[in-house]
Design an enzyme around this catalytic site. Structure first.
Site, PDB file in Angstrom:
ATOM      1  N   SER B 143       0.844  -1.198   0.000  1.00  0.00           N
ATOM      2  CA  SER B 143       0.000   0.000   0.000  1.00  0.00           C
ATOM      3  C   SER B 143       0.887   1.259   0.000  1.00  0.00           C
ATOM      4  O   SER B 143       1.754   1.365  -0.866  1.00  0.00           O
ATOM      5  CB  SER B 143      -0.942  -0.054   1.211  1.00  0.00           C
ATOM      6  OG  SER B 143      -2.077   0.741   1.019  1.00  0.00           O
ATOM      7  N   ARG B 212     -12.136   6.376   8.991  1.00  0.00           N
ATOM      8  CA  ARG B 212     -11.594   5.037   9.157  1.00  0.00           C
ATOM      9  C   ARG B 212     -12.617   3.971   8.781  1.00  0.00           C
ATOM     10  O   ARG B 212     -12.271   2.943   8.195  1.00  0.00           O
ATOM     11  CB  ARG B 212     -11.135   4.845  10.599  1.00  0.00           C
ATOM     12  CG  ARG B 212     -10.548   3.482  10.913  1.00  0.00           C
ATOM     13  CD  ARG B 212      -9.286   3.187  10.122  1.00  0.00           C
ATOM     14  NE  ARG B 212      -8.530   2.084  10.688  1.00  0.00           N
ATOM     15  CZ  ARG B 212      -7.355   1.667  10.253  1.00  0.00           C
ATOM     16  NH1 ARG B 212      -6.795   2.275   9.218  1.00  0.00           N
ATOM     17  NH2 ARG B 212      -6.723   0.679  10.826  1.00  0.00           N
ATOM     18  N   ASP B 302      -8.522  -7.330  -4.077  1.00  0.00           N
ATOM     19  CA  ASP B 302      -8.256  -5.933  -3.695  1.00  0.00           C
ATOM     20  C   ASP B 302      -9.097  -4.973  -4.549  1.00  0.00           C
ATOM     21  O   ASP B 302      -8.919  -4.910  -5.759  1.00  0.00           O
ATOM     22  CB  ASP B 302      -6.750  -5.653  -3.902  1.00  0.00           C
ATOM     23  CG  ASP B 302      -6.290  -4.340  -3.276  1.00  0.00           C
ATOM     24  OD1 ASP B 302      -7.141  -3.470  -2.988  1.00  0.00           O
ATOM     25  OD2 ASP B 302      -5.068  -4.195  -3.066  1.00  0.00           O
ATOM     26  N   HIS B 331      -7.797  -5.844   0.177  1.00  0.00           N
ATOM     27  CA  HIS B 331      -6.515  -5.142   0.262  1.00  0.00           C
ATOM     28  C   HIS B 331      -5.700  -5.514   1.500  1.00  0.00           C
ATOM     29  O   HIS B 331      -4.477  -5.672   1.436  1.00  0.00           O
ATOM     30  CB  HIS B 331      -6.804  -3.641   0.242  1.00  0.00           C
ATOM     31  CG  HIS B 331      -5.597  -2.772   0.288  1.00  0.00           C
ATOM     32  ND1 HIS B 331      -4.681  -2.719  -0.736  1.00  0.00           N
ATOM     33  CD2 HIS B 331      -5.145  -1.911   1.234  1.00  0.00           C
ATOM     34  CE1 HIS B 331      -3.718  -1.859  -0.428  1.00  0.00           C
ATOM     35  NE2 HIS B 331      -3.969  -1.368   0.761  1.00  0.00           N
ATOM     36  N   ASP B 332      -6.361  -5.614   2.636  1.00  0.00           N
ATOM     37  CA  ASP B 332      -5.667  -5.911   3.898  1.00  0.00           C
ATOM     38  C   ASP B 332      -5.037  -7.299   3.946  1.00  0.00           C
ATOM     39  O   ASP B 332      -4.366  -7.620   4.944  1.00  0.00           O
ATOM     40  CB  ASP B 332      -6.634  -5.784   5.086  1.00  0.00           C
ATOM     41  CG  ASP B 332      -6.476  -4.445   5.804  1.00  0.00           C
ATOM     42  OD1 ASP B 332      -5.611  -3.649   5.394  1.00  0.00           O
ATOM     43  OD2 ASP B 332      -7.232  -4.205   6.771  1.00  0.00           O
TER      44      ASP B 332
END
EC number: 2.3.1.31
Lengths: 358, 358
Positions: B143, B212, B302, B331-332
């Site tokens: 990232s 967030r 992702d 993505h994580d």
């Protein structure tokens, strides 16, 4: 804000004569439904087509779905009696958070009750009955509209001949609920929010705008944004915002000028409640019980209601066919690639005609 | 807020003796870099590995990438000298918005200058030089970390032997910029924001939390949320929030307890500035000029940096191979499926060794 100016002068209003009971058990008095019609209902009352609109839509389907209207097109007023009503809880004429609560003489605002997709459909059904419609040849809609379409099939099977749910699922996913919640939190963060008790001249516009920016991203796609904006800079200074940021802010502003924050909260909660199995038992069996001829339309680039959700619907609904609206634009393709959509639905409708003849 | 408690006691600090010039032309005085190391630098200074962290990460790579550390694993302190520094602009020890501006004696807060990925890398390079590292066997990160990795290859080709950019693109897309902007707007909406001049005891926590929540959704996937939460209700009342909403709010709260809003603004702006071609000319040619042995890692699920972006990187970088971290988590995954990631990178590193031998 004057929401009236976003409602066509041709809009008609139906005032309910009975209290309207919600799924929650709460009751709405003096409920009113704003609606539009095109064409004429025939003597047997069986040439009606019902259009269900999406989250921030209105009864003016000839505006937001214009290319689908006309001679030889999906919605042909020469042959069909076409109906679209503003959903319960919206701010475009039907009873919602901006309407006057007869108990208090003031707007419901934050006190407008939680509603469900089934509530929306039941209210539409009151109107359908009042208009003496005996048969809905087709119930069609995308996104929130598609949720209503599916509920119509289950709640009023005797009225509905065929359905076309577009870009939707049989139950709101955790993914969609999460996105709704983040958008609601953006509204709650606005100091003007005041727990929903904001004054008309001091609305949580920034919060609503941020919610819309987030939503707009999920309505489009990586490809749509990259092609239109890429890394383009709007201004001449390096600190100026990127064109995409500007565009999203503009979209946010456009929404807060025409929409209401409590209404946004009400309708996203209703969408989150969407679950065909909710009060019916086993999800698979519920979908298998849908008897109507069904056109499920999926959008290949939809990240909000991804393709596997429409595949699921089409695989479980017995008389369903699955059509793909192939588009680089994402979820909003059903409001953008309308020529293609018109062709898909027209093909389906011609099959219905053949089915009736055979 | 006490950010110190989120920084390992083992963290070391390097104080720059020279003014640090930014790409914008602005200068930072008394810049400081927080960093961690594992293992020992050999006499020739050529056994170093550099880890670059993501948006809300810190120098404590043995915390957030723990499974990649150990004997026989990607980061083996027995053989390598492993370095990770907190990025410029962050709030975990390196100079950023919460640091004291020597010109005013007060925190930079909203006055912390706009920075770029190149600025972050140049500051890391000062540290690398100070530590007498002569050769980086590998620069790796996901990232925002991956952006630094790519810039390292281009800015310090003589230092860098191999790179592993993970879940990243060669330039921030309109899609990602739009998501950044919506998140920043959520912070700006908070009444405590005060144009960034909030007091430490009255921070825009709700805005940062909402940002967030939005970000967390994009870090995960439809599948991850559906499997973990589905339509589960957290409480007993029908009005209680869904489990996914609760989870996201909890993630939002966890972030505002450990992060700073001005820092979030600074770092997301830096990410938006990411463009390998930015000050170098033709994008394709710039990527073709990367000479290092390269492992591009993409994550199939992702939605933030979708697979075609890593395919592009791997197709343009001459000595690149493409590996897929196949995961349902989004993505994580580079912070979740770490055993698989360890295997992928370990395989790549063993090839590097063979290349050197051959």
């Amino acid at each position: 804000m004057n929401y009236q100016k976003y409602i066509s002068e041709k809009t008609q209003y139906y005032q309910l004569t009975q209290p309207f009971y919600l799924q929650s058990g709460e009751v709405i008095l003096n409920a009113e439904v704003a609606y539009r019609t095109w064409g004429k209902l025939n003597a047997s009352g069986d040439n009606a087509v019902l259009i269900c609109h999406a989250l921030t839509g209105s009864a003016d389907a000839d505006d937001w779905w214009e290319p689908l209207f006309g001679a030889g097109r999906v919605f042909d007023p020469e042959t069909d009696f076409i109906l679209c009503s503003n959903v319960l809880g919206s701010c475009y004429g039907t009873t919602g958070a901006i309407s006057t609560n007869p108990h208090t003489g003031m707007a419901y605002a934050a006190k407008f009750p939680r509603i469900t997709i089934q509530d929306m459909v039941h209210l539409q059904a009151v109107l359908v009955n009042a208009l003496k419609i005996r048969r809905l040849k087709l119930v069609i809609g995308g996104s929130l509209g598609g949720m209503q379409v599916l509920e119509w099939a289950l709640l009023y099977p005797e009225l509905v001949e065929a359905i076309a749910p577009i870009a939707v699922s049989g139950k709101h996913s955790a993914w969609c609920i999460g996105l709704s919640e983040a958008q609601r939190q953006a509204i709650y963060t606005d100091p003007n929010w005041q727990e929903g008790n904001y004054s008309p001249d001091k609305q949580p516009t920034q919060g609503l705008s941020t919610a819309r920016m987030m939503a707009m991203i999920t309505y489009r796609s990586w490809s749509n944004f990259e092609t239109r904006f890429g890394r383009e800079i709007q201004g001449e200074e390096p600190e100026e915002p990127y064109a995409i940021a500007n565009y999203l802010q503009h979209q946010g502003q456009k929404l807060f000028e025409r929409f209401d924050a409590n209404t946004y909260i009400t309708l996203t909660h209703a969408m989150d409640s969407h679950n065909l199995a909710g009060n019916r038992g086993n999800y698979t069996q519920v979908l298998r019980s849908i008897q109507q001829l069904t056109l499920v339309v999926g959008i290949d680039s939809d990240i909000l209601y991804p393709p596997h959700e429409q595949k699921e619907l089409a695989s479980l609904i017995p008389h369903a066919q699955l059509a793909w609206l192939e588009s680089p634009h994402g979820h909003d393709a059903f409001l953008m690639d309308m020529e293609t959509l018109n062709d898909l639905v027209l093909t389906f409708r011609s099959q219905l005609y053949s089915t009736v003849l055979s």
